[in-house]
Design an enzyme around this catalytic site. Structure first.
Site, PDB file in Angstrom:
ATOM      1  N   LYS A 175      70.837  -7.065  45.059  1.00 23.11           N
ATOM      2  CA  LYS A 175      69.746  -8.034  44.984  1.00 23.11           C
ATOM      3  C   LYS A 175      69.389  -8.342  43.513  1.00 23.11           C
ATOM      4  O   LYS A 175      69.472  -7.444  42.678  1.00 23.11           O
ATOM      5  CB  LYS A 175      68.552  -7.372  45.676  1.00 23.11           C
ATOM      6  CG  LYS A 175      67.330  -8.194  45.826  1.00 23.11           C
ATOM      7  CD  LYS A 175      66.312  -7.422  46.634  1.00 23.11           C
ATOM      8  CE  LYS A 175      65.591  -6.424  45.747  1.00 23.11           C
ATOM      9  NZ  LYS A 175      64.163  -6.543  45.695  1.00 23.11           N
ATOM     10  N   LYS A 177      64.083  -7.717  38.810  1.00 26.52           N
ATOM     11  CA  LYS A 177      63.515  -7.912  37.471  1.00 26.52           C
ATOM     12  C   LYS A 177      63.711  -6.696  36.580  1.00 26.52           C
ATOM     13  O   LYS A 177      63.654  -6.805  35.366  1.00 26.52           O
ATOM     14  CB  LYS A 177      62.041  -8.313  37.549  1.00 26.52           C
ATOM     15  CG  LYS A 177      61.145  -7.297  38.226  1.00 26.52           C
ATOM     16  CD  LYS A 177      59.714  -7.793  38.271  1.00 26.52           C
ATOM     17  CE  LYS A 177      59.213  -8.033  39.674  1.00 26.52           C
ATOM     18  NZ  LYS A 177      59.250  -6.871  40.574  1.00 26.52           N
ATOM     19  N   LYS A 206      67.021   3.587  44.991  1.00 29.58           N
ATOM     20  CA  LYS A 206      66.271   3.675  43.729  1.00 29.58           C
ATOM     21  C   LYS A 206      66.311   5.075  43.132  1.00 29.58           C
ATOM     22  O   LYS A 206      66.321   5.227  41.919  1.00 29.58           O
ATOM     23  CB  LYS A 206      64.821   3.203  43.922  1.00 29.58           C
ATOM     24  CG  LYS A 206      64.708   1.694  44.114  1.00 29.58           C
ATOM     25  CD  LYS A 206      63.311   1.173  43.794  1.00 29.58           C
ATOM     26  CE  LYS A 206      63.325  -0.352  43.767  1.00 29.58           C
ATOM     27  NZ  LYS A 206      62.030  -0.949  43.491  1.00 29.58           N
TER      28      LYS A 206
HETATM   29  N1  AQP Z   1      66.373 -11.101  44.800  1.00 30.73           N
HETATM   30  C1  AQP Z   1      65.431 -11.435  45.654  1.00 30.73           C
HETATM   31  N2  AQP Z   1      65.674 -12.402  46.580  1.00 30.73           N
HETATM   32  C2  AQP Z   1      64.694 -12.753  47.442  1.00 30.73           C
HETATM   33  N3  AQP Z   1      63.468 -12.205  47.476  1.00 30.73           N
HETATM   34  C3  AQP Z   1      63.184 -11.259  46.563  1.00 30.73           C
HETATM   35  N4  AQP Z   1      62.079 -10.530  46.319  1.00 30.73           N
HETATM   36  C4  AQP Z   1      62.310  -9.712  45.273  1.00 30.73           C
HETATM   37  N5  AQP Z   1      63.565  -9.878  44.820  1.00 30.73           N
HETATM   38  C5  AQP Z   1      64.140 -10.831  45.607  1.00 30.73           C
HETATM   39  C6  AQP Z   1      60.857 -10.639  47.083  1.00 30.73           C
HETATM   40  O1  AQP Z   1      59.736 -10.536  46.203  1.00 30.73           O
HETATM   41  C7  AQP Z   1      58.706  -9.779  46.825  1.00 30.73           C
HETATM   42  C8  AQP Z   1      58.260  -8.584  46.065  1.00 30.73           C
HETATM   43  O2  AQP Z   1      59.146  -8.112  45.152  1.00 30.73           O
HETATM   44  P1  AQP Z   1      58.786  -6.880  44.190  1.00 30.73           P
HETATM   45  O3  AQP Z   1      59.010  -7.314  42.816  1.00 30.73           O
HETATM   46  O4  AQP Z   1      57.461  -6.295  44.485  1.00 30.73           O
HETATM   47  O5  AQP Z   1      59.739  -5.780  44.648  1.00 30.73           O
HETATM   48  P2  AQP Z   1      61.236  -5.760  44.689  1.00 30.73           P
HETATM   49  O6  AQP Z   1      61.670  -6.422  45.958  1.00 30.73           O
HETATM   50  O7  AQP Z   1      61.627  -4.329  44.473  1.00 30.73           O
HETATM   51  O8  AQP Z   1      61.682  -6.689  43.459  1.00 30.73           O
HETATM   52  P3  AQP Z   1      62.497  -6.270  42.207  1.00 30.73           P
HETATM   53  O9  AQP Z   1      62.540  -7.454  41.292  1.00 30.73           O
HETATM   54  O10 AQP Z   1      63.801  -5.688  42.641  1.00 30.73           O
HETATM   55  O11 AQP Z   1      61.565  -5.199  41.569  1.00 30.73           O
HETATM   56  P4  AQP Z   1      61.993  -3.946  40.756  1.00 30.73           P
HETATM   57  O12 AQP Z   1      63.137  -4.404  39.875  1.00 30.73           O
HETATM   58  O13 AQP Z   1      60.790  -3.558  39.982  1.00 30.73           O
HETATM   59  O14 AQP Z   1      62.386  -2.919  41.738  1.00 30.73           O
HETATM   60  C9  AQP Z   1      59.221  -9.367  48.189  1.00 30.73           C
HETATM   61  O15 AQP Z   1      58.735 -10.315  49.138  1.00 30.73           O
HETATM   62  C10 AQP Z   1      60.705  -9.449  48.041  1.00 30.73           C
HETATM   63  O16 AQP Z   1      61.356  -9.677  49.295  1.00 30.73           O
END
Ligand code: AQP
Length: 332
Positions: free
Chosen positions: A195, A198, A113
């Site tokens: 991955k 969002k 990140k």
């Molecule tokens: N692509 C994914 N596949 C499976 N599980 C996912 N999770 C997130 N993306 C996937 C699961 O969602 C929970 C929390 O996610 P989060 O939004 O708090 O954090 P993150 O994992 O950093 O998700 P993003 O969408 O990638 O957020 P941003 O873009 O803001 O950094 C967790 O249980 C995670 O495993």
């Protein structure tokens, strides 16, 4: 008798994605009867990268509505906003003072990140300590973690063990990873090595839970595949593998069954089938979401968060009190 306490959260850093749903939310709904569950909206975590204040506020409310629309029952789960319970930030500070720079420097999420940021904030570096505070504050027994979060759970366990042993007291429960049988890691539709996120700057890379049917189908049509034109669950075809994973996780079919179903059928039809399946799965969620969005539900939404914060604060206060006493703070 419930099997233990589970805690998890999602950052309101945008509208939730199909990855959040298939990897987290759907499983949360499956376990709400069996476990004592606490789910929060991780707004303190969201500000580790820049957020527009208006959007952050709106996305926090929207995240709750998406939790409910996906089937989380507020009478069976404690649902709250992280910043409504000030003990998260307070415990994070105490834990910061019990965490080594070297440990945090090894976190791969920070390395990934921070590369995308111009001025990297200290909060992004400290993110795993705040996550440790979230978990330890409620003495969680289990934390549902995807592969990406496994390292953060490990550091939480290390911090908890170190604190307990430094003070010679079992102040914190050592949490275990909760591995779900149905959890899936969903990859970006544009770069299947990454991955699905969002906050991806390319909206074609992710399916938002609120995308309409046409948008969903358009995004799947444009999903990255390869030139082999064979629906095969293989590491040589990561784009296709991801689409098979998505289709399997919604239909319950095994990857082998999916390969057979689409044998000899071109990518165009396969992508269309995946798009239709995802749109069908999201339709009832979206219907519920838009019902919740009606102004007459404003009070209902606020009350869920108010009650959630009250229950969470009660538990959090107890742990923090013990931590302050153990650490040696002079009481009021
Ligand atoms: N692509 C994914 N596949 C499976 N599980 C996912 N999770 C997130 N993306 C996937 C699961 O969602 C929970 C929390 O996610 P989060 O939004 O708090 O954090 P993150 O994992 O950093 O998700 P993003 O969408 O990638 O957020 P941003 O873009 O803001 O950094 C967790 O249980 C995670 O495993």
């Amino acid at each position: 008798m419930k099997k233990g306490l589970i805690l998890s959260g999602i950052q309101p850093s945008g509208i939730l994605t199909l990855g959040n749903y298939l990897g987290a939310l759907r499983n949360w709904v499956d376990i709400q009867e069996e476990y004592e569950c606490m789910y929060f909206i991780a707004d303190l975590h969201a500000i580790t990268v820049p957020q527009d204040p208006k959007e952050l506020r709106e996305n926090t409310k929207k995240a709750l509505m998406q939790y409910l629309a996906c089937g989380l029952d507020p009478s069976k789960n404690v649902i709250f906003v992280q910043s409504h319970v000030h003990e998260h930030a307070e415990l994070a500070w105490v834990l910061d003072c019990n965490t080594y720079m070297g440990e945090l420097s090894r976190m791969t999420q920070f390395k990934d990140k921070s590369q995308k940021q111009v001025n990297v904030r200290v909060g992004l570096f400290n993110y795993p300590v705040l996550m440790a505070a979230d978990i330890l504050l409620y003495q969680a027994d289990f934390v549902p973690v995807g592969e990406d979060q496994r390292q953060h759970l490990e550091i939480t366990r290390d911090i908890a063990r170190r604190y307990n042993s430094t003070y010679g007291k079992q102040v914190f429960t050592i949490p275990e990873a909760f591995i779900s049988e149905t959890g899936a890691k969903i990859m970006s539709l544009k770069d299947p090595e990454k991955k699905m996120s969002k906050s991806d700057p390319n909206p074609l890379a992710f399916i938002s839970l609120l995308d309409d049917r046409d948008t969903i189908i358009k995004k799947f049509k444009k999903a990255t595949t390869d030139s082999m034109n064979e629906v095969r669950f293989s590491d040589e075809q990561l784009g296709v593998k991801n689409l098979i994973n998505i289709y399997s996780s919604i239909t319950g079919k095994t990857p082998l069954e999916v390969e057979r179903e689409f044998e000899g059928i071109g990518y165009g039809k396969f992508k269309m089938a995946v798009g239709e399946t995802v749109a069908d799965a999201l339709e009832p969620i979206q219907k519920k979401y838009y019902e919740l969005e009606a102004p007459e539900n404003e009070e209902y939404i606020k009350n869920i968060l108010k009650q959630g914060a009250e229950i969470a604060s009660g538990k959090a206060r107890e742990t923090l009190k013990e931590v302050y006493e153990t650490t040696g703070f002079y009481s009021k």
